[in-house]
Design an enzyme around this catalytic site. Sequence first.
Site, PDB file in Angstrom:
ATOM      1  N   CYS A 165       0.808  -0.966   0.021  1.00 47.38           N
ATOM      2  CA  CYS A 165       0.097  -0.012   0.061  1.00 47.38           C
ATOM      3  C   CYS A 165       0.895   1.311  -0.015  1.00 47.38           C
ATOM      4  O   CYS A 165       0.442   2.428  -0.064  1.00 47.38           O
ATOM      5  CB  CYS A 165      -0.885  -0.131   1.257  1.00 47.38           C
ATOM      6  SG  CYS A 165      -2.027  -1.592   1.335  1.00 47.38           S
ATOM      7  N   HIS A 305      -2.898   7.500   6.330  1.00 48.46           N
ATOM      8  CA  HIS A 305      -3.198   6.419   5.976  1.00 48.46           C
ATOM      9  C   HIS A 305      -4.546   5.795   6.226  1.00 48.46           C
ATOM     10  O   HIS A 305      -5.186   5.533   5.633  1.00 48.46           O
ATOM     11  CB  HIS A 305      -1.924   5.282   6.424  1.00 48.46           C
ATOM     12  CG  HIS A 305      -2.077   3.931   5.781  1.00 48.46           C
ATOM     13  ND1 HIS A 305      -2.077   3.835   4.414  1.00 48.46           N
ATOM     14  CD2 HIS A 305      -2.065   2.791   6.256  1.00 48.46           C
ATOM     15  CE1 HIS A 305      -2.183   2.581   4.108  1.00 48.46           C
ATOM     16  NE2 HIS A 305      -2.091   1.963   5.174  1.00 48.46           N
ATOM     17  N   GLU A 316      -0.658   4.852  13.966  1.00 44.60           N
ATOM     18  CA  GLU A 316      -0.428   6.112  13.080  1.00 44.60           C
ATOM     19  C   GLU A 316      -0.607   7.348  13.919  1.00 44.60           C
ATOM     20  O   GLU A 316       0.165   8.434  14.023  1.00 44.60           O
ATOM     21  CB  GLU A 316      -1.064   6.266  11.800  1.00 44.60           C
ATOM     22  CG  GLU A 316      -0.792   7.567  10.889  1.00 44.60           C
ATOM     23  CD  GLU A 316      -1.427   7.559   9.551  1.00 44.60           C
ATOM     24  OE1 GLU A 316      -1.116   8.365   8.781  1.00 44.60           O
ATOM     25  OE2 GLU A 316      -2.471   6.719   9.560  1.00 44.60           O
ATOM     26  N   HIS A 342      -9.956   1.615   0.422  1.00 48.10           N
ATOM     27  CA  HIS A 342      -8.413   1.461   0.358  1.00 48.10           C
ATOM     28  C   HIS A 342      -7.953   0.982  -0.836  1.00 48.10           C
ATOM     29  O   HIS A 342      -8.178  -0.107  -1.418  1.00 48.10           O
ATOM     30  CB  HIS A 342      -7.934   0.615   1.496  1.00 48.10           C
ATOM     31  CG  HIS A 342      -6.541   0.451   1.691  1.00 48.10           C
ATOM     32  ND1 HIS A 342      -5.771   1.342   1.020  1.00 48.10           N
ATOM     33  CD2 HIS A 342      -5.764  -0.202   2.741  1.00 48.10           C
ATOM     34  CE1 HIS A 342      -4.440   1.112   1.400  1.00 48.10           C
ATOM     35  NE2 HIS A 342      -4.659   0.176   2.325  1.00 48.10           N
TER      36      HIS A 342
END
Length: 418
Positions: A165, A305, A316, A342
């Site tokens: 990703c 993200h 995160e 996503h």
Amino acid sequence: MSSIRRVVVTGIGAITPLGSTAPAYWEGLKNGVSGAAPITRFDATKFKTRFACEVKNYNATDYFERKQAPKMDLFTQFAVIASDEAIADAGLLEGVDKNRVGVIWGSGIGGLKSLQEECFQFERGDGTPRYSPFFIPRMIADSSSGNISIKNGFRGPNFVTTSACASSNDAIIAAFNNIRLGLADAIVTGGSEAAITESGVGGFNALKAMSERNDDPASASRPYDKDRDGFVLGEGSGALVLEEYEHAKARGAKIYCEIIGGGMSSDAYHITAPDPSGSGVVLVMQNALRDAGIRPEEVDYINTHGTSTPLGDGAEIKAIETVFGEHAAKLNISSTKSMTGHLLGGAGGIEAVASILAIQHGIVPPTINLHTPDPEINQNLNFTPNVAQQRTVNVAVSNTFGFGGHNTTVVFRKLTAD
């Protein structure tokens, strides 16, 4: 260093679950639209997850000649469509030395649809194994950059980055570095993915990574919300034209903003799970800010993200608090994956476009579906909940992290005087 050249963004393009052009995508983001809906590409009734963020009403014949589309996997089609828009937006086809224009693209999975179809159908007719001559060219990830290059005659650096990703951001950073080091004058970059297939959905279900909120797909992607239960799979592409500043000025190109830094790091922790301490994410953001030559206090917006997974979101945010300290509470933070789902290796491409347009328009897109704050995440931060917020954005940071512990961060800044 005098040899390091400035790099700007002169074109953008997108085909996404919210709209099939960059302006349509931006309208969806501003208005907090969810792209999630029941899957139409195949019969998903037997799967644990039966919804995704598909590109709506997609028909290849709207973009390609009848004999052309079957030679390209869907992820490559998306790459060509988004790059066509970005190239046209930048006016890159006239008056440039195509030996100095490259294509550096990102895709985490590549031609999954083509691989699946050929493996399902390889015994044809009399039972003898037969494969399409287009199978390998459709499947390989670098068919995306190859097709963009061939169509436009760009003969500069040409390759694909594959880091799950983080793939698109790695491509953007590679393009940035090639230009600022003088190896090219302009590069088409970004990423694409088209993994909404039986094997894609089944594989991520087996990992227990995706939301199973089948009764309400539109609310399933809910980063930072207490009731989040996994990511929603998306598809599409985001493209940028990066260009050396003086080269862009000399040809009178429109300039959206400047790209001023990029960082990379590894969690070195687990093949799928993020390091819960967030140490790798701390490192990548510190690396990016150092490369950009700016202080944490200069950042206005972080496109996180933010996948809506129980572990990843918290790690995160811990990292953001560590890097930005007291300034973290003054940032706007949002996860546009709450709307687009996503896109895996294509995520960084469309999220770069979102970050660039936030700078241009002074609007931060929201994190939708954030209704029940997670007590394990610092809710004193501004997650831009549910509604877009107006704000002057001089510096925007875009984070992407991938399976294998790959972390990448890109920094964009409003163009300043010479």
